[in-house]
Design a protein around this motif. Structure first.
Motif, short mmCIF file in Angstrom:
data_model
loop_
_atom_site.label_atom_id
_atom_site.label_comp_id
_atom_site.label_asym_id
_atom_site.label_seq_id
_atom_site.Cartn_x
_atom_site.Cartn_y
_atom_site.Cartn_z
N PRO A 47 40.81 35.73 43.40
CA PRO A 47 42.16 35.35 42.99
C PRO A 47 43.14 35.41 44.16
O PRO A 47 42.91 36.12 45.14
CB PRO A 47 42.52 36.40 41.93
CG PRO A 47 41.23 36.99 41.51
CD PRO A 47 40.34 36.91 42.71
N VAL A 52 47.16 38.73 40.03
CA VAL A 52 46.16 37.88 39.37
C VAL A 52 44.83 38.62 39.29
O VAL A 52 44.13 38.53 38.29
CB VAL A 52 46.02 36.52 40.10
CG1 VAL A 52 44.91 35.69 39.49
CG2 VAL A 52 47.34 35.77 40.07
N VAL A 56 42.93 39.08 35.73
CA VAL A 56 41.57 38.55 35.56
C VAL A 56 40.59 39.69 35.27
O VAL A 56 39.75 39.58 34.39
CB VAL A 56 41.14 37.75 36.81
CG1 VAL A 56 39.65 37.43 36.77
CG2 VAL A 56 41.97 36.49 36.94
N ASP A 72 35.22 41.23 43.86
CA ASP A 72 36.49 40.64 44.25
C ASP A 72 36.44 40.32 45.73
O ASP A 72 36.34 41.21 46.56
CB ASP A 72 37.64 41.60 43.94
CG ASP A 72 38.99 41.07 44.37
OD1 ASP A 72 39.11 39.85 44.62
OD2 ASP A 72 39.93 41.88 44.48
#
Length: 140
Positions: A47, A52, A56, A72
């Motif tokens: 993201p 965000v 998410v 991530d």
């Protein structure tokens, strides 16, 4: 191992890592389908902002069965990552942070470098997903 990945390309797919790697991808109707795919052991996302990432991750953890790993690829501050890791751990999930260098050119030429953080078991589960995408892997 089943893997899902969401990006601006809006792809959904399954990758089985074996002696002969075989991956298939097809268009998906929404990005949330990736995060909610209960067949995926590992979900990879990148993201654009920490806010965000948090939204998410919250949606993903509500839909994904316990034991799944969220990776991530974005760059975030350590405090936010520790906090998110604790939140996911409380729901029975795992977080692996894997910020990368190389940008679009590195991605196209598979020359990305990943700086990976997370518990050893979760990191080993995502290794077959990330290693083929780059030239270097550092577990910090």
């Amino acid at each position: 191992m089943a893997v899902t990945s969401g990006s601006r390309l809006r792809l959904r797919g399954t990758c089985r890592v074996t002696a002969t790697e075989r991956c298939t991808f097809r268009p998906m109707p929404t990005a949330f389908d990736v995060w909610a795919n209960s067949a995926a052991d590992v979900t990879v996302l990148s993201p654009p902002t920490p806010a965000v990432v948090r939204r998410v991750a919250a949606a993903w953890s509500a839909a994904a069965p316990a034991g799944r790993v969220l990776v991530d690829l974005s760059t975030n501050n350590p405090e936010m990552v520790r906090d998110l890791g604790a939140q996911l751990s409380a729901t029975g999930h795992h977080l692996v942070e894997a910020p990368l260098t190389g940008g679009s050119i590195g991605a196209q030429s598979r020359m990305l470098m990943f700086m990976v953080g997370g518990d050893d078991d979760a990191v080993e589960r995502v290794r077959p997903v990330l290693e083929p995408l780059g030239r270097a892997w550092f577990h910090l």
